[in-house]
Scaffold this motif. Sequence first.
Motif, mmCIF file in Angstrom:
data_model
loop_
_atom_site.group_PDB
_atom_site.id
_atom_site.type_symbol
_atom_site.label_atom_id
_atom_site.label_comp_id
_atom_site.label_asym_id
_atom_site.label_seq_id
_atom_site.Cartn_x
_atom_site.Cartn_y
_atom_site.Cartn_z
ATOM 1 N N ASP A 159 -23.101 43.961 -3.801
ATOM 2 C CA ASP A 159 -22.200 42.823 -3.949
ATOM 3 C C ASP A 159 -22.517 41.712 -2.960
ATOM 4 O O ASP A 159 -22.415 40.524 -3.299
ATOM 5 C CB ASP A 159 -20.756 43.294 -3.769
ATOM 6 C CG ASP A 159 -19.761 42.158 -3.929
ATOM 7 O OD1 ASP A 159 -19.630 41.656 -5.065
ATOM 8 O OD2 ASP A 159 -19.139 41.759 -2.923
ATOM 9 N N ARG A 208 -15.022 39.522 -6.751
ATOM 10 C CA ARG A 208 -16.132 38.700 -7.235
ATOM 11 C C ARG A 208 -15.706 37.895 -8.463
ATOM 12 O O ARG A 208 -16.132 36.742 -8.639
ATOM 13 C CB ARG A 208 -17.327 39.595 -7.558
ATOM 14 C CG ARG A 208 -18.600 38.843 -7.927
ATOM 15 C CD ARG A 208 -19.079 37.919 -6.820
ATOM 16 N NE ARG A 208 -19.349 38.628 -5.574
ATOM 17 C CZ ARG A 208 -19.509 38.042 -4.400
ATOM 18 N NH1 ARG A 208 -19.405 36.714 -4.300
ATOM 19 N NH2 ARG A 208 -19.739 38.756 -3.308
ATOM 20 N N GLY A 214 -23.258 37.597 -3.769
ATOM 21 C CA GLY A 214 -22.674 36.432 -3.120
ATOM 22 C C GLY A 214 -23.713 35.530 -2.498
ATOM 23 O O GLY A 214 -23.647 34.297 -2.617
#
Length: 297
Positions: free
Chosen positions: A79, A110, A83
Amino acid sequence: MAQNTVDTVPSNTPVTLLGLGTMGTALARAWLAAGHPVTVWNRTPARAAALAPEGATVAGTAAEAVAANTLVVVCLLDDTSVGDVLAGTDLTGRDVVNLTTSTPAQARARAEWVRARGARYLDGGIMAVPPMVGIPQAGGYVFYSGPRDVFDRHRTALAVPLATTYVGEDPGFAALHDVALLSAMYGMLAGAAHAFALIRKENIDPATLAPLLADWLTAMAPSVHQSAEHLRTGDYTTDVVSTLAMQVAGTPTFLATAEEQGVSPELLTPYFDLMRRRLAEGSGEEDLTGVIDLLLR
């Protein structure tokens, strides 16, 4: 589970793919083979360049790749990588499909992050390994969660590399289903490891045990349906064949056998401990479903 519905976009939808590890490369090749225009980007440029002879358009930056198409598929390490890669891109008007392995909470966060940047978001949990991609008979598929209309819009394109299963509007549900199934897999593999360890020092060919083990696990698998029904109704005693009390009474044999064979019982004892705790609560006429309640914090 809700299944696929009629798509509203052409089957040759252009796709942007960010991330070309083993899985990402397999996805890209499946879309290219099916005639989809594919724009690719990877932090290691050589991996993207390798797909150019197969028809992929290689973007110099992630921002350039995102700008190329409405459908943006992300398949990165974690994750944090998602980003970092998307931070410098303009997501306005894009449909971001995140196939990066994450937790449910990460997926929900997210989704908010993407929406705040003017895009729509689907999360995906891949239930396949790269050699299964693009081969329908292999049985691989992807869990998808998020806005149903976004899934419906891109369902045909998403179904090219792997089958699709939509599991709900909550963006965390795909990751949750993914981890739930994989957790069960690891439990099964733990049991199989213990079984092989028991015969390891004996004159028994593991190859002769393997089909017996596979058949037994297959025969036991349908018990999950009874567990689900018990959880749904709250009655853990309906149609019980082997009670918790009976099964707890049998556990010393398993532990003694492990001791005799010089095998650590560490893969079994946590579950046996939970069984005994549930029995101590007076639930001897149940099956093993009540162990699930002991796991909830």
